[in-house]
Design a protein around this motif. Structure first.
Motif, PDB file in Angstrom:
ATOM      1  N   ALA A  13       0.834  -1.189   0.000  1.00 43.87           N
ATOM      2  CA  ALA A  13       0.000   0.000   0.000  1.00 43.87           C
ATOM      3  C   ALA A  13       0.875   1.247   0.000  1.00 43.87           C
ATOM      4  O   ALA A  13       1.966   1.243   0.588  1.00 43.87           O
ATOM      5  N   PRO A  14       0.423   2.323  -0.626  1.00 43.94           N
ATOM      6  CA  PRO A  14       1.137   3.596  -0.463  1.00 43.94           C
ATOM      7  C   PRO A  14       1.168   3.972   1.018  1.00 43.94           C
ATOM      8  O   PRO A  14       0.150   3.889   1.709  1.00 43.94           O
ATOM      9  N   LYS A  15       2.336   4.398   1.486  1.00 45.27           N
ATOM     10  CA  LYS A  15       2.517   4.746   2.890  1.00 45.27           C
ATOM     11  C   LYS A  15       2.813   6.240   2.977  1.00 45.27           C
ATOM     12  O   LYS A  15       3.782   6.712   2.400  1.00 45.27           O
ATOM     13  N   LEU A  16       1.988   6.962   3.716  1.00 47.63           N
ATOM     14  CA  LEU A  16       2.182   8.403   3.824  1.00 47.63           C
ATOM     15  C   LEU A  16       3.429   8.709   4.650  1.00 47.63           C
ATOM     16  O   LEU A  16       3.604   8.189   5.751  1.00 47.63           O
ATOM     17  N   LEU A  17       4.293   9.550   4.077  1.00 46.88           N
ATOM     18  CA  LEU A  17       5.491  10.004   4.790  1.00 46.88           C
ATOM     19  C   LEU A  17       5.213  11.309   5.527  1.00 46.88           C
ATOM     20  O   LEU A  17       5.533  11.449   6.709  1.00 46.88           O
ATOM     21  N   PHE A  18       4.672  12.287   4.815  1.00 49.50           N
ATOM     22  CA  PHE A  18       4.328  13.576   5.402  1.00 49.50           C
ATOM     23  C   PHE A  18       3.433  14.331   4.445  1.00 49.50           C
ATOM     24  O   PHE A  18       3.227  13.928   3.297  1.00 49.50           O
ATOM     25  N   HIS A  19       2.897  15.446   4.957  1.00 47.37           N
ATOM     26  CA  HIS A  19       2.114  16.302   4.095  1.00 47.37           C
ATOM     27  C   HIS A  19       2.279  17.753   4.523  1.00 47.37           C
ATOM     28  O   HIS A  19       2.680  18.046   5.664  1.00 47.37           O
ATOM     29  N   TYR A  20       1.997  18.649   3.599  1.00 43.29           N
ATOM     30  CA  TYR A  20       1.960  20.085   3.859  1.00 43.29           C
ATOM     31  C   TYR A  20       0.522  20.554   3.693  1.00 43.29           C
ATOM     32  O   TYR A  20      -0.138  20.223   2.706  1.00 43.29           O
ATOM     33  N   TYR A  21       0.053  21.297   4.676  1.00 44.08           N
ATOM     34  CA  TYR A  21      -1.176  22.071   4.486  1.00 44.08           C
ATOM     35  C   TYR A  21      -0.725  23.518   4.375  1.00 44.08           C
ATOM     36  O   TYR A  21      -0.338  24.133   5.367  1.00 44.08           O
ATOM     37  N   ALA A  69       4.347   9.842  12.261  1.00 43.88           N
ATOM     38  CA  ALA A  69       5.164   9.467  13.420  1.00 43.88           C
ATOM     39  C   ALA A  69       6.271   8.473  13.060  1.00 43.88           C
ATOM     40  O   ALA A  69       7.353   8.495  13.654  1.00 43.88           O
ATOM     41  N   ASP A  70       6.007   7.608  12.092  1.00 42.26           N
ATOM     42  CA  ASP A  70       6.994   6.562  11.785  1.00 42.26           C
ATOM     43  C   ASP A  70       7.837   6.883  10.560  1.00 42.26           C
ATOM     44  O   ASP A  70       8.524   6.005  10.035  1.00 42.26           O
ATOM     45  N   THR A  71       7.808   8.116  10.088  1.00 45.07           N
ATOM     46  CA  THR A  71       8.665   8.503   8.964  1.00 45.07           C
ATOM     47  C   THR A  71      10.091   8.694   9.465  1.00 45.07           C
ATOM     48  O   THR A  71      10.323   9.466  10.404  1.00 45.07           O
ATOM     49  N   PRO A  72      11.066   7.989   8.860  1.00 44.40           N
ATOM     50  CA  PRO A  72      12.452   8.115   9.331  1.00 44.40           C
ATOM     51  C   PRO A  72      12.972   9.542   9.161  1.00 44.40           C
ATOM     52  O   PRO A  72      12.580  10.264   8.240  1.00 44.40           O
ATOM     53  N   ASP A  73      13.894   9.911  10.042  1.00 44.55           N
ATOM     54  CA  ASP A  73      14.507  11.246   9.997  1.00 44.55           C
ATOM     55  C   ASP A  73      15.273  11.484   8.702  1.00 44.55           C
ATOM     56  O   ASP A  73      15.551  12.627   8.344  1.00 44.55           O
ATOM     57  N   ASN A  74      15.638  10.415   8.050  1.00 41.16           N
ATOM     58  CA  ASN A  74      16.367  10.475   6.785  1.00 41.16           C
ATOM     59  C   ASN A  74      15.560  11.166   5.682  1.00 41.16           C
ATOM     60  O   ASN A  74      16.105  11.608   4.679  1.00 41.16           O
ATOM     61  N   PHE A  75      14.268  11.256   5.871  1.00 38.96           N
ATOM     62  CA  PHE A  75      13.382  11.855   4.886  1.00 38.96           C
ATOM     63  C   PHE A  75      12.985  13.244   5.358  1.00 38.96           C
ATOM     64  O   PHE A  75      12.519  13.428   6.476  1.00 38.96           O
ATOM     65  N   GLN A  76      13.168  14.219   4.451  1.00 39.72           N
ATOM     66  CA  GLN A  76      12.790  15.596   4.726  1.00 39.72           C
ATOM     67  C   GLN A  76      11.982  16.116   3.542  1.00 39.72           C
ATOM     68  O   GLN A  76      12.010  15.540   2.460  1.00 39.72           O
ATOM     69  N   SER A  77      11.316  17.229   3.768  1.00 41.12           N
ATOM     70  CA  SER A  77      10.550  17.809   2.672  1.00 41.12           C
ATOM     71  C   SER A  77      10.613  19.324   2.735  1.00 41.12           C
ATOM     72  O   SER A  77      10.839  19.909   3.808  1.00 41.12           O
ATOM     73  N   ARG A  78      10.436  19.939   1.592  1.00 46.72           N
ATOM     74  CA  ARG A  78      10.377  21.401   1.483  1.00 46.72           C
ATOM     75  C   ARG A  78       9.235  21.770   0.549  1.00 46.72           C
ATOM     76  O   ARG A  78       8.996  21.092  -0.447  1.00 46.72           O
ATOM     77  N   ARG A  79       8.585  22.865   0.897  1.00 48.36           N
ATOM     78  CA  ARG A  79       7.538  23.375   0.007  1.00 48.36           C
ATOM     79  C   ARG A  79       7.754  24.874  -0.122  1.00 48.36           C
ATOM     80  O   ARG A  79       7.220  25.661   0.665  1.00 48.36           O
ATOM     81  N   PRO A  80       8.516  25.310  -1.112  1.00 47.81           N
ATOM     82  CA  PRO A  80       8.848  26.731  -1.233  1.00 47.81           C
ATOM     83  C   PRO A  80       7.676  27.607  -1.646  1.00 47.81           C
ATOM     84  O   PRO A  80       7.677  28.802  -1.358  1.00 47.81           O
ATOM     85  N   ASN A  81       6.690  27.042  -2.324  1.00 49.30           N
ATOM     86  CA  ASN A  81       5.491  27.786  -2.725  1.00 49.30           C
ATOM     87  C   ASN A  81       4.344  26.801  -2.931  1.00 49.30           C
ATOM     88  O   ASN A  81       4.535  25.584  -2.778  1.00 49.30           O
ATOM     89  N   THR A 138      -6.973  12.538  10.638  1.00 53.15           N
ATOM     90  CA  THR A 138      -5.921  11.539  10.430  1.00 53.15           C
ATOM     91  C   THR A 138      -5.762  11.275   8.941  1.00 53.15           C
ATOM     92  O   THR A 138      -6.585  11.674   8.127  1.00 53.15           O
ATOM     93  N   ALA A 139      -4.687  10.576   8.622  1.00 55.15           N
ATOM     94  CA  ALA A 139      -4.332  10.372   7.229  1.00 55.15           C
ATOM     95  C   ALA A 139      -5.259   9.372   6.555  1.00 55.15           C
ATOM     96  O   ALA A 139      -5.882   8.533   7.202  1.00 55.15           O
ATOM     97  N   LEU A 140      -5.330   9.480   5.225  1.00 59.21           N
ATOM     98  CA  LEU A 140      -6.014   8.469   4.413  1.00 59.21           C
ATOM     99  C   LEU A 140      -5.158   7.211   4.425  1.00 59.21           C
ATOM    100  O   LEU A 140      -3.945   7.280   4.191  1.00 59.21           O
ATOM    101  N   ILE A 141      -5.770   6.069   4.714  1.00 60.67           N
ATOM    102  CA  ILE A 141      -5.042   4.796   4.785  1.00 60.67           C
ATOM    103  C   ILE A 141      -5.449   3.941   3.590  1.00 60.67           C
ATOM    104  O   ILE A 141      -6.641   3.769   3.327  1.00 60.67           O
ATOM    105  N   PHE A 142      -4.448   3.397   2.889  1.00 60.50           N
ATOM    106  CA  PHE A 142      -4.702   2.589   1.711  1.00 60.50           C
ATOM    107  C   PHE A 142      -4.540   1.104   2.020  1.00 60.50           C
ATOM    108  O   PHE A 142      -3.706   0.712   2.844  1.00 60.50           O
TER     109      PHE A 142
END
Lengths: 113, 112
Positions: free
Chosen positions: A42-50, A58-70, B98-102
């Motif tokens: 299944a697709p696993k959510l790492l993070f999101h920007y609102y 919570a379980d996204t490793p620190d090795n993964f970062q994200s940026r949203r400049p605009n 909470t997040a959408l779960i697939f």
């Protein structure tokens, strides 16, 4: 047509060498997501920007970062890729956090050598 | 623990038949459930959403049912075609905020 674009479609990197994946959208959506999908999983959510607010799962490793400049662009940085990070990385957008429909890009396939 | 299960990894049917895919969930009370189609090497594409107070939703050859008592959604493709061959993912949101779960998806193969 309004859409979600991911570049590159295929990315090869070396073990431990930082890599950046990019996503852009013409939908003008508030929310942008990064998912990791491994084969037959299944697709696993790492993070999101609102908007500019960053939300890490919570379980996204620190090795993964994200940026949203605009509003239009969002980047996924993998600081030190390991062999286990080889996967398809999917970017998605929605109008709101509880947005009922997510619009996905075509994905970037990451290979770690 | 919370789980989404799509009961079979692969489903093979003949062209013209009805394909029925199942999504079961435990320990969720979703406000709605969604179905997406994913082709190999591509991102998922939204197909249908059904809310907890809806029993059935249709779109062209697609039909989705949602039984909150059984905690199950069924996804039907009638008069299936080889072009319907793809992986179909169900997705739901647990609590608000909470997040959408697939689910892992069911890969449908329609042979001519």
């Amino acid at each position: 047509d309004a859409m979600v674009i991911q570049n590159p479609r295929y990315q090869v990197t070396q073990f431990g060498k930082p890599v950046t994946l990019s996503c852009s959208q013409t939908l003008n959506h508030n929310v942008m997501y990064w998912y990791q999908q491994k084969s037959s999983q299944a697709p696993k959510l790492l993070f999101h920007y609102y908007d500019k607010d960053f939300n890490n799962e919570a379980d996204t490793p620190d090795n993964f970062q994200s940026r949203r400049p605009n509003t239009s662009f969002c980047f996924l940085d993998i600081r030190s890729p390991g062999l286990g990070d080889a996967a398809m990385y999917l970017c998605a957008t929605s109008g709101h956090w509880d947005g009922e429909t997510q619009y996905f890009g075509p994905g970037t396939r990451l290979l770690v050598l | 623990s919370q789980k989404i299960e799509q009961n079979s990894e692969a489903l093979n049917i003949q062209e013209g038949k009805t394909a029925t895919l199942t999504c079961n969930y435990t320990n969720y009370s979703p406000a709605y459930l969604q179905w997406y189609r994913q082709d190999p090497g591509r991102g998922p594409v939204f197909l249908l959403l059904i809310r907890e107070n809806e029993k059935e939703k249709r779109k062209e050859r697609l039909k989705v049912t949602f039984d909150t008592t059984l905690k199950q959604s069924l996804f039907h493709i009638t008069a299936s075609q080889p072009a319907d061959s793809a992986t179909y993912l169900c997705a739901l949101r647990g609590q608000a905020g909470t997040a959408l779960i697939f689910g892992k998806g069911t890969t449908l193969s329609v042979s001519s």
